[in-house]
Design an enzyme around this catalytic site. Structure first.
Site, PDB file in Angstrom:
ATOM      1  N   PRO A  97     -16.943 -42.537  26.884  1.00  0.00           N
ATOM      2  CA  PRO A  97     -16.111 -43.688  27.268  1.00  0.00           C
ATOM      3  C   PRO A  97     -15.184 -44.133  26.132  1.00  0.00           C
ATOM      4  O   PRO A  97     -14.189 -44.806  26.378  1.00  0.00           O
ATOM      5  CB  PRO A  97     -17.124 -44.794  27.581  1.00  0.00           C
ATOM      6  CG  PRO A  97     -18.428 -44.116  27.769  1.00  0.00           C
ATOM      7  CD  PRO A  97     -18.374 -42.836  26.986  1.00  0.00           C
TER       8      PRO A  97
ATOM      9  N   GLU B 167     -26.136 -43.542  27.026  1.00  0.00           N
ATOM     10  CA  GLU B 167     -26.646 -43.775  25.688  1.00  0.00           C
ATOM     11  C   GLU B 167     -25.596 -43.188  24.785  1.00  0.00           C
ATOM     12  O   GLU B 167     -24.689 -42.524  25.246  1.00  0.00           O
ATOM     13  CB  GLU B 167     -28.007 -43.087  25.501  1.00  0.00           C
ATOM     14  CG  GLU B 167     -28.026 -41.647  25.996  1.00  0.00           C
ATOM     15  CD  GLU B 167     -29.444 -41.135  26.242  1.00  0.00           C
ATOM     16  OE1 GLU B 167     -30.343 -41.569  25.528  1.00  0.00           O
ATOM     17  OE2 GLU B 167     -29.612 -40.289  27.114  1.00  0.00           O
TER      18      GLU B 167
ATOM     19  N   ARG C  94      -6.679 -25.475  37.541  1.00  0.00           N
ATOM     20  CA  ARG C  94      -5.549 -25.284  38.451  1.00  0.00           C
ATOM     21  C   ARG C  94      -4.220 -25.078  37.741  1.00  0.00           C
ATOM     22  O   ARG C  94      -3.238 -24.692  38.358  1.00  0.00           O
ATOM     23  CB  ARG C  94      -5.494 -26.416  39.476  1.00  0.00           C
ATOM     24  CG  ARG C  94      -5.377 -27.790  38.876  1.00  0.00           C
ATOM     25  CD  ARG C  94      -5.481 -28.850  39.947  1.00  0.00           C
ATOM     26  NE  ARG C  94      -4.436 -28.682  40.943  1.00  0.00           N
ATOM     27  CZ  ARG C  94      -3.134 -28.828  40.708  1.00  0.00           C
ATOM     28  NH1 ARG C  94      -2.722 -29.167  39.507  1.00  0.00           N
ATOM     29  NH2 ARG C  94      -2.257 -28.665  41.662  1.00  0.00           N
TER      30      ARG C  94
ATOM     31  N   ASP D   7       3.697 -30.954  41.131  1.00  0.00           N
ATOM     32  CA  ASP D   7       2.762 -32.018  41.450  1.00  0.00           C
ATOM     33  C   ASP D   7       3.233 -33.369  40.962  1.00  0.00           C
ATOM     34  O   ASP D   7       4.005 -33.464  40.032  1.00  0.00           O
ATOM     35  CB  ASP D   7       1.394 -31.719  40.842  1.00  0.00           C
ATOM     36  CG  ASP D   7       0.590 -30.872  41.790  1.00  0.00           C
ATOM     37  OD1 ASP D   7       0.921 -30.871  42.975  1.00  0.00           O
ATOM     38  OD2 ASP D   7      -0.348 -30.212  41.328  1.00  0.00           O
TER      39      ASP D   7
HETATM   40  C1  9D3 Z   1     -24.262 -49.072  27.308  1.00  0.00           C
HETATM   41  C2  9D3 Z   1     -23.033 -49.047  28.100  1.00  0.00           C
HETATM   42  N1  9D3 Z   1     -21.820 -48.613  27.395  1.00  0.00           N
HETATM   43  C3  9D3 Z   1     -21.458 -49.539  26.332  1.00  0.00           C
HETATM   44  C4  9D3 Z   1     -20.056 -50.036  26.516  1.00  0.00           C
HETATM   45  C5  9D3 Z   1     -22.003 -47.308  26.811  1.00  0.00           C
HETATM   46  C6  9D3 Z   1     -21.934 -46.178  27.744  1.00  0.00           C
HETATM   47  C7  9D3 Z   1     -22.310 -44.947  27.284  1.00  0.00           C
HETATM   48  C8  9D3 Z   1     -22.237 -43.847  28.115  1.00  0.00           C
HETATM   49  C9  9D3 Z   1     -21.489 -46.286  29.061  1.00  0.00           C
HETATM   50  C10 9D3 Z   1     -21.448 -45.174  29.898  1.00  0.00           C
HETATM   51  C11 9D3 Z   1     -21.833 -43.980  29.415  1.00  0.00           C
HETATM   52  C12 9D3 Z   1     -21.787 -42.786  30.283  1.00  0.00           C
HETATM   53  N2  9D3 Z   1     -20.417 -42.359  30.511  1.00  0.00           N
HETATM   54  C13 9D3 Z   1     -19.904 -41.268  29.952  1.00  0.00           C
HETATM   55  O1  9D3 Z   1     -20.613 -40.562  29.268  1.00  0.00           O
HETATM   56  C14 9D3 Z   1     -18.499 -40.980  30.142  1.00  0.00           C
HETATM   57  C15 9D3 Z   1     -17.465 -41.698  30.810  1.00  0.00           C
HETATM   58  C16 9D3 Z   1     -17.455 -42.936  31.549  1.00  0.00           C
HETATM   59  O2  9D3 Z   1     -18.477 -43.626  31.730  1.00  0.00           O
HETATM   60  N3  9D3 Z   1     -16.271 -43.372  32.064  1.00  0.00           N
HETATM   61  C17 9D3 Z   1     -15.118 -42.659  31.936  1.00  0.00           C
HETATM   62  N4  9D3 Z   1     -15.071 -41.523  31.266  1.00  0.00           N
HETATM   63  C18 9D3 Z   1     -16.226 -41.056  30.724  1.00  0.00           C
HETATM   64  S1  9D3 Z   1     -16.369 -39.645  29.829  1.00  0.00           S
HETATM   65  C19 9D3 Z   1     -17.981 -39.829  29.586  1.00  0.00           C
END
Ligand code: 9D3
Length: 252
Positions: A91, A118, A156, A171
């Site tokens: 994220p 995590e 793609r 696209d």
């Molecule tokens: C504890 C909540 N979050 C703190 C702000 C941390 C968190 C860690 C890991 C929240 C979600 C995740 C799991 N998500 C991903 O690994 C992830 C992700 C996403 O949740 N949204 C958009 N792109 C991605 S890429 C990997």
């Protein structure tokens, strides 16, 4: 291209990678998708991939050793003359956009590293120096669905993946706007008619109508994509919208 995926949930991938364009590209040998179970790279009896955070707090943290061991094993399997990109799905990553997909599509091999709800031990970032990508601002339970998004968007773009080589560059996000409305038979469905212009056979008029409709729709829904002053490489990167539009979807 070869795409390697490092995950604790390899079962999430079949189905998606077997179907549609990605499935066909794999059958044609355009792309190989290789799933690696992170637990196969653990050393302990319990096959632990995570542990409690130093400093305390809730949740668990992905341990560095299995990730390093797995990435090193994957890279030993790839010929050293090939351009490999390591990608961490997180994220906190940069937004994955069409220009980002185009950059990844130039590599010979990708290693997609999926985390879970995590964090990763920071040494995974500092030691492996991966690109870090997020697919958007919503909370998912892990990096597997984002990895599938990357696999789809990149595959793609590979030569030979689409039956029709004309399709990818035309696209919507490559053109920089949204698509025009499409119609097929019947001419009238539940009182809704196909616009007459599309049945004239006048291809110049049809093209002009489609361009107008595409621009109208982009202006209404995604005005951020219309700003032709922005460099091409940034065009799929939305900035917060402030201007009011005609359909009232956006607040001023
Ligand atoms: C504890 C909540 N979050 C703190 C702000 C941390 C968190 C860690 C890991 C929240 C979600 C995740 C799991 N998500 C991903 O690994 C992830 C992700 C996403 O949740 N949204 C958009 N792109 C991605 S890429 C990997």
């Amino acid at each position: 291209m070869d795409i390697h995926v490092l995950t604790i949930f390899p079962d999430m991938f079949p189905g998606v990678i077997d179907a549609s364009i990605v499935g066909l590209a794999r059958t044609r040998g355009v792309v190989g998708v290789h799933l690696h179970d992170l637990r196969d790279h653990t050393n302990d009896r319990h096959r632990s991939i995570d542990d409690r955070p130093f400093g305390g707090g809730p949740g668990m943290v992905f341990k560095p050793e299995p990730v390093f061991r797995a990435v090193e094993a994957i890279e030993r399997s790839i010929s050293s003359d090939r351009a490999v990109r390591r990608v961490l799905l997180t994220p906190q990553g940069e937004r994955f956009t069409q220009p980002a997909a185009e950059r990844l599509a130039k590599a010979d091999a990708l290693i997609l590293i999926c985390g879970h709800y995590e964090g990763f031990d920071e040494r995974i970032r500092t030691g492996l120096k991966p690109d870090e990508l997020s697919i958007g601002d919503y909370v998912l339970s892990g990096g597997e669905v984002p990895a599938l998004v990357v696999i789809d968007a990149v595959t793609r773009l590979l030569p030979g993946a689409l039956g029709d080589e004309r399709s990818a560059p035309e696209d919507s996000f490559s053109r920089g706007g949204l698509d025009f409305p499409h119609y097929t038979r019947p001419v009238e469905f539940r009182g809704m008619r196909v616009p007459d212009v599309l049945r004239t056979g006048d291809h110049d008029r049809i093209e002009a109508w489609r361009e107008m409709k595409a621009r109208e729709r982009t202006r209404a829904r995604r005005p951020d994509l219309l700003d032709s002053a922005r460099p091409e490489r940034d065009r799929a990167t939305a900035t917060p919208e402030t201007s009011q539009t005609t359909n009232g979807r956006r607040k001023p």
